[in-house]
Design a protein around this motif. Structure first.
Motif, PDB file in Angstrom:
ATOM      1  N   ARG A 124      -5.540   0.115   0.943  1.00 14.90           N
ATOM      2  CA  ARG A 124      -6.446   0.356   2.067  1.00 14.90           C
ATOM      3  C   ARG A 124      -7.376   1.526   1.805  1.00 14.90           C
ATOM      4  O   ARG A 124      -6.977   2.539   1.252  1.00 14.90           O
ATOM      5  N   GLY A 125      -8.635   1.362   2.208  1.00 14.59           N
ATOM      6  CA  GLY A 125      -9.611   2.440   2.131  1.00 14.59           C
ATOM      7  C   GLY A 125      -9.907   2.950   3.525  1.00 14.59           C
ATOM      8  O   GLY A 125      -9.303   2.504   4.506  1.00 14.59           O
ATOM      9  N   ARG A 126     -10.826   3.874   3.635  1.00 12.79           N
ATOM     10  CA  ARG A 126     -11.198   4.381   4.941  1.00 12.79           C
ATOM     11  C   ARG A 126     -11.969   3.323   5.715  1.00 12.79           C
ATOM     12  O   ARG A 126     -12.525   2.400   5.150  1.00 12.79           O
ATOM     13  N   TRP A 154      -9.035  -1.246  -0.641  1.00 15.63           N
ATOM     14  CA  TRP A 154      -9.204  -0.437  -1.845  1.00 15.63           C
ATOM     15  C   TRP A 154      -8.745  -1.283  -3.034  1.00 15.63           C
ATOM     16  O   TRP A 154      -7.630  -1.750  -3.073  1.00 15.63           O
ATOM     17  N   SER A 211       0.874  -1.169   0.000  1.00 19.97           N
ATOM     18  CA  SER A 211       0.000   0.000   0.000  1.00 19.97           C
ATOM     19  C   SER A 211       0.916   1.225   0.000  1.00 19.97           C
ATOM     20  O   SER A 211       1.841   1.296   0.810  1.00 19.97           O
ATOM     21  N   THR A 212       0.669   2.146  -0.888  1.00 18.17           N
ATOM     22  CA  THR A 212       1.530   3.340  -0.923  1.00 18.17           C
ATOM     23  C   THR A 212       1.407   4.120   0.388  1.00 18.17           C
ATOM     24  O   THR A 212       2.373   4.739   0.832  1.00 18.17           O
ATOM     25  N   ASN A 213       0.227   4.092   1.020  1.00 20.89           N
ATOM     26  CA  ASN A 213       0.085   4.772   2.308  1.00 20.89           C
ATOM     27  C   ASN A 213       0.923   4.104   3.394  1.00 20.89           C
ATOM     28  O   ASN A 213       1.628   4.770   4.152  1.00 20.89           O
ATOM     29  N   GLN A 273      -1.149  -2.369  -6.168  1.00 19.58           N
ATOM     30  CA  GLN A 273      -1.092  -2.495  -4.705  1.00 19.58           C
ATOM     31  C   GLN A 273      -1.655  -3.863  -4.342  1.00 19.58           C
ATOM     32  O   GLN A 273      -2.724  -4.241  -4.811  1.00 19.58           O
ATOM     33  N   GLY A 300     -11.099   8.003  -4.142  1.00 17.14           N
ATOM     34  CA  GLY A 300     -11.162   7.948  -2.689  1.00 17.14           C
ATOM     35  C   GLY A 300      -9.895   8.543  -2.101  1.00 17.14           C
ATOM     36  O   GLY A 300      -8.842   8.558  -2.747  1.00 17.14           O
ATOM     37  N   ILE A 301     -10.019   9.046  -0.883  1.00 14.24           N
ATOM     38  CA  ILE A 301      -8.900   9.705  -0.202  1.00 14.24           C
ATOM     39  C   ILE A 301      -8.729   9.065   1.175  1.00 14.24           C
ATOM     40  O   ILE A 301      -9.708   8.913   1.907  1.00 14.24           O
ATOM     41  N   VAL A 356      -4.376   8.644  -2.416  1.00 15.78           N
ATOM     42  CA  VAL A 356      -5.432   8.900  -3.399  1.00 15.78           C
ATOM     43  C   VAL A 356      -5.547   7.713  -4.346  1.00 15.78           C
ATOM     44  O   VAL A 356      -4.547   7.206  -4.854  1.00 15.78           O
ATOM     45  N   LYS A 371     -18.602   6.187  -7.365  1.00 15.42           N
ATOM     46  CA  LYS A 371     -17.344   6.625  -6.743  1.00 15.42           C
ATOM     47  C   LYS A 371     -16.236   6.737  -7.796  1.00 15.42           C
ATOM     48  O   LYS A 371     -15.875   5.763  -8.440  1.00 15.42           O
TER      49      LYS A 371
HETATM   50  C1  BTN Z   1     -11.597   5.412   0.544  1.00 16.41           C
HETATM   51  O1  BTN Z   1     -12.383   6.002  -0.209  1.00 16.41           O
HETATM   52  O2  BTN Z   1     -11.972   4.533   1.323  1.00 16.41           O
HETATM   53  C2  BTN Z   1     -10.138   5.789   0.456  1.00 16.41           C
HETATM   54  C3  BTN Z   1      -9.384   5.033  -0.606  1.00 16.41           C
HETATM   55  C4  BTN Z   1      -7.921   5.434  -0.700  1.00 16.41           C
HETATM   56  C5  BTN Z   1      -7.119   4.562  -1.629  1.00 16.41           C
HETATM   57  C6  BTN Z   1      -5.714   5.046  -1.834  1.00 16.41           C
HETATM   58  S1  BTN Z   1      -4.896   4.200  -3.135  1.00 16.41           S
HETATM   59  C7  BTN Z   1      -3.369   4.919  -2.686  1.00 16.41           C
HETATM   60  C8  BTN Z   1      -3.319   4.931  -1.173  1.00 16.41           C
HETATM   61  N1  BTN Z   1      -2.787   3.663  -0.661  1.00 16.41           N
HETATM   62  C9  BTN Z   1      -3.711   2.979  -0.012  1.00 16.41           C
HETATM   63  O3  BTN Z   1      -3.520   1.855   0.499  1.00 16.41           O
HETATM   64  N2  BTN Z   1      -4.869   3.647   0.029  1.00 16.41           N
HETATM   65  C10 BTN Z   1      -4.767   4.932  -0.644  1.00 16.41           C
END
Ligand code: BTN
Length: 307
Positions: free
Chosen positions: A120-122, A127, A92-94, A116, A190-191, A209, A187
């Motif tokens: 991961r999402g919120r 994601w 995951s880049t995050n 990825q 996502g952020i 993002v 959608k």
């Molecule tokens: C959401 O709407 O739930 C947020 C989604 C965010 C996805 C991005 S993809 C790049 C970055 N790395 C991740 O693991 N998640 C975010």
């Protein structure tokens, strides 16, 4: 899964033209059989490849893959604000950028990945993305303020992304509080923002993002909500490098403004983009309760206003 050789082969074929196995092998400095394995892995990953005797291989649809040099060129003078790293594949880049931030990575570091394995999402959700169809990146931004003063940051980021998406062909882009980026009810992006640092500051934000650039059956099958994609909206192939450059340029502008003046100057624009502005909504609260009312936009700290 796609290995380094498969990614290199995919890059060689991304333009959608025919390339002979021999030419690809020469270009990559590998054997013909290595290319053959690369082609096999690309096909197994779901890409449609045509093979024509005497001409070679081609992808049935051209792909826009990330290229750090092109992104830098497109950013022009603004490229000095960023350090760009393009990866084939990452969990995951995050996750990766949070680790790098803790090790002291500079503000403006961008990690973008073609794939990825644990996006991961919120709210703990996954994601979903697909190579070439989704744009996934994270940006590290450092602030003198503490995390509490950064309320509203995720809304500010939504405004920056909406600007870039509109410029890339999504005329009807809209925001759903706090920061879903939507198009025609689906959608589009996502952020996921994760913070690091002291309550009193300084702090660091990892701004992740994910953008649905091209409709992809692999993504649609794995997601249980309506999706939108940029290419269907714009009616044209999207250059993911240009989209990323636009998003970074808008993000830098908004983040610099936010660091100085907070969310307040962006509030009117956010409300213009707000899907449910002045419309009846039902708010589902974390405790399972719900409240009905009229969505009146957001306060200066980013809180949703419900009448
Ligand atoms: C959401 O709407 O739930 C947020 C989604 C965010 C996805 C991005 S993809 C790049 C970055 N790395 C991740 O693991 N998640 C975010």
């Amino acid at each position: 899964p796609m290995n380094t050789m498969a990614f290199q082969t995919l890059r060689a074929l991304a333009d959608g033209a025919f390339h002979s196995g021999e030419a690809i092998a020469g270009m990559l400095g590998v054997t013909r059989s290595a290319v053959w394995y690369g082609i096999r892995d690309i096909a197994a990953a779901g890409f449609e490849i045509e093979k024509v005797r005497g001409r070679g291989y081609r992808l049935s649809r051209a792909l826009s893959l990330l290229d750090a040099g092109r992104i830098r060129d497109l950013l022009g003078a603004g490229s000095g604000k960023f350090v760009l790293e393009v990866l084939d594949r990452v969990d995951s880049t995050n996750t990766r950028l949070m680790l790098r931030a803790a090790e002291g990575a500079p503000s403006g570091l961008v990690l973008a990945a073609e794939a990825q394995t644990a996006g991961r999402g919120r709210r703990g959700r996954a994601w979903q993305s697909a190579i070439g169809s989704t744009l996934t990146f994270s940006l590290l931004w450092r602030f003198a303020q503490g995390a509490r003063e950064l309320a509203g940051l995720s809304l500010a980021v939504g405004v920056a992304l909406a600007r870039a998406l509109r410029a890339s062909g999504a005329a009807g882009v809209a925001l759903k509080w706090p920061n879903d980026v939507q198009l025609a009810g689906g959608k589009l992006a996502g952020i996921l923002i994760e913070m690091q640092g002291d309550v009193l500051g300084p702090s660091a934000a990892v701004i992740g993002v994910g953008v649905n650039v091209r409709a992809d059956p692999r993504v649609a099958a794995a997601v249980d909500q309506p999706l939108a994609d940029l290419e269907s909206a714009s009616g044209a192939a999207v250059d993911r490098n240009q989209l990323l450059a636009r998003m970074l340029a808008e993000l830098a502008g908004v983040l610099e403004q936010f660091a100085g003046s907070g969310f307040a100057p962006l509030r009117a624009e956010w409300q213009q983009l707000h899907t449910f502005q002045d419309r009846p909504v039902e708010l589902l609260l974390p405790d399972g309760e719900s409240r009905a009312g009229i969505a009146r936009g957001v306060a200066e700290d980013g809180a949703l206003l419900l009448e």
